[in-house]
Design an enzyme around this catalytic site. Structure first.
Site, short mmCIF file in Angstrom:
data_model
loop_
_atom_site.label_atom_id
_atom_site.label_comp_id
_atom_site.label_asym_id
_atom_site.label_seq_id
_atom_site.Cartn_x
_atom_site.Cartn_y
_atom_site.Cartn_z
NE ARG A 101 35.43 1.45 99.40
CZ ARG A 101 36.83 1.71 99.55
NH1 ARG A 101 37.23 3.00 99.10
NH2 ARG A 101 37.58 0.82 99.54
CB THR A 102 28.31 0.80 98.55
OG1 THR A 102 29.27 0.85 97.40
CG2 THR A 102 27.14 1.66 97.83
CE LYS A 105 17.35 -18.11 108.39
NZ LYS A 105 16.70 -16.95 109.32
NE ARG A 159 26.10 -2.51 95.79
CZ ARG A 159 27.64 -2.44 95.79
NH1 ARG A 159 28.61 -3.01 96.21
NH2 ARG A 159 27.74 -1.16 95.18
CG HIS A 218 27.22 2.10 91.94
ND1 HIS A 218 26.46 2.64 92.98
CD2 HIS A 218 28.50 1.49 92.43
CE1 HIS A 218 27.05 2.52 94.04
NE2 HIS A 218 28.03 1.91 93.85
#
Lengths: 318, 179
Positions: free
Chosen positions: A65-66, A93, A115, A145
């Protein structure tokens, strides 16, 4: 005092947390967002501000969503958008965060939306990018946030413009919630006089009162006469140990039901940052009810993210 | 220079505007001065025509060509176009015409609402100095001005327009801006 979020002219350079941002900047973002709300209703849902710029969504932690709302916000500003799901990519990796970031700098990205599951990751990246690049924190660990906090106060302001007169309750898993922290800082900075948090003791951070909130452990007391009810998601994925007996029991005690909502003011609004756990923190009758502004939050979230990127992406010559 | 009374210029502008207005016309005021003028013109049209024609307001801050140098003007005002622009005859109302860059930005924004049949530009004063192939169709007066000077339109508490000559460097922030 040095503030990594502001440049030498006192303008926004990065958006990392609401804590430490002056009221002037918060109002500038919210006022700018007003201009972007209408863009979605036009024949062409785009403005040319970020034409030729590249916005890179770097998601070290999964979020649909974000990421989607940042992507649509950047596209409505005419930016090119690069989505990097690092959780499934180079980091697995063995590449370090800075190597990932340096590669994106070499690709001439202009704005990074970051994020990360670790608190402070966005700050760390902001300290290592050259000055023409801006970093937006899209959620770091339990810390912040900021765009969610901003879109929440934007939504409140739309329905209840007199912020200095409001009683707001934040309900649920405050302990794991970066959303709650950003909401509390935004509300206090903008002068909301009474902020309550309602949660079981096990889901509250220690010294939460120091953030300027009143603590309640009981919905019936905490919801009495509030103007705004901000529900939080029960963050099962962040729970470790026995903080809760069960999600059913949580609903029994802290779920928002129509009966409990009736204790708030009759014109109170109900908010939720999503994704909702229906029947855990919120009853469907409330989530879909007339007092719910949960979907408008999503719509306003795009306008607020457009405003943040538009303010960061422009020149700063006075 | 003896400055004219802006209310007289508005009379002159109205005299040229009125014959252009038809049932298809809508006025679009450009913030801030253009919106003041538009409200006054609308009131006069309403009194003479007996009905209200459509109108909107634009700022075009999101379409300006100086964004990469100056950033977003934070005091931008929300666009308000409450009618369908497709096929309409639009008359843009601005206070001072100078470089033409604001007009370009406003036209770009309008085309994101649809495809107007025709756009005209009405200004209170054309001060000369266009930098683009854009000129007003009608103006209250043509008053050429040196680059380092600027007209500043304001409205007093009684709603009366006032005009002042300033040096461009000391433009006050409270009044309408014309770039």
């Amino acid at each position: 005092m040095y503030n990594p979020q502001l440049n030498t002219q006192g303008q926004l350079q990065h958006l990392l947390s609401i804590e430490g941002l002056p009221k002037r900047i918060l109002n500038e973002i919210l006022d700018t967002a007003e201009n972007f709300v209408g863009v979605a209703e036009r024949e062409v849902k785009k403005v040319p501000l970020l034409r030729g710029k590249t916005v890179c969504n770097i998601f070290f932690e999964n979020s649909t969503r974000t990421r989607t709302t940042f992507e649509i916000a950047a596209k409505r500003l005419s930016a090119d958008v690069l989505n990097l799901n690092v959780s499934t990519s180079s980091q697995s990796k063995g590449e370090t965060i800075l190597d990932t970031v340096n590669n994106l700098i070499a690709m001439h990205a202009d704005i990074f939306v970051v994020r990360h599951q670790q608190s402070g990751a966005a700050h760390f990246i902001a300290q290592h990018v050259p000055p023409h690049i801006s970093v937006i924190n899209a959620g770091d660990g339990r810390h912040a946030h900021p765009t969610q906090g901003l879109l929440d106060v934007f939504t409140i302001r739309k329905y209840k413009p007199e912020l200095h007169n409001l009683r707001v309750a934040i309900v649920g898993d405050v302990l794991h919630s970066r959303v709650a922290r950003s909401e509390i800082h935004a509300l206090t900075t903008l002068g909301v006089p009474e902020i309550r948090v309602i949660a079981p003791l096990t889901l509250l951070p220690t010294d939460v009162e120091k953030l300027g909130v009143q603590v309640f452990h009981n919905m019936e007391h905490g919801l009495k006469d509030v103007d705004v009810v901000m529900m939080l998601r029960l963050q099962n994925e962040r729970m470790s140990g026995a903080l809760l007996p069960s999600s059913q029991e949580f609903f029994q005690t802290f779920g928002l039901t129509p009966e409990r909502l009736a204790l708030a003011r009759p014109d109170a609004i109900v908010m939720h940052p999503g994704p909702m756990n229906r029947g855990v923190e919120i009853d469907s009758a409330v989530a879909d009810g007339r007092q719910s502004v949960i979907l408008p939050q999503v719509t306003y979230g795009i306008a607020v993210r457009m405003a943040v990127m538009a303010l960061l992406g422009g020149g700063n010559a006075a | 220079m003896t400055l004219p009374d802006p209310e007289d210029l508005l009379d002159a502008l109205y005299a040229q505007l009125k014959p252009r207005v038809t049932a298809e016309t809508a006025l679009v005021g450009i913030y801030t001065g253009g919106v003041w003028l538009m409200e006054k013109l609308l009131a006069r049209l309403r009194a003479e025509l007996g009905y209200t024609i459509d109108s909107g307001k634009l700022d075009a801050a999101m379409y300006r060509d100086d964004y990469t140098r100056r950033g977003l003007k934070s005091a931008a005002q929300p666009a308000f176009i409450p009618f369908d622009v497709n096929g309409r005859h639009l008359i843009l109302i601005d206070d001072i015409f100078y470089t033409g860059r604001t007009t370009r930005a406003v036209m770009n924004e309008l085309f994101d609402y649809g495809r107007p049949a025709k756009i005209e530009l009405a200004v209170l004063i054309n001060r000369g100095g266009a930098q683009l192939p854009i000129r007003p169709d009608i103006s209250g007066a043509d008053l050429p001005l040196q680059a380092e000077q600027a007209f500043e339109l304001s409205m007093n508490t009684q709603g009366r327009l006032q005009l002042r000559l300033t040096s461009a460097a000391t433009e006050s922030s409270g009044a309408a801006r014309h770039v």
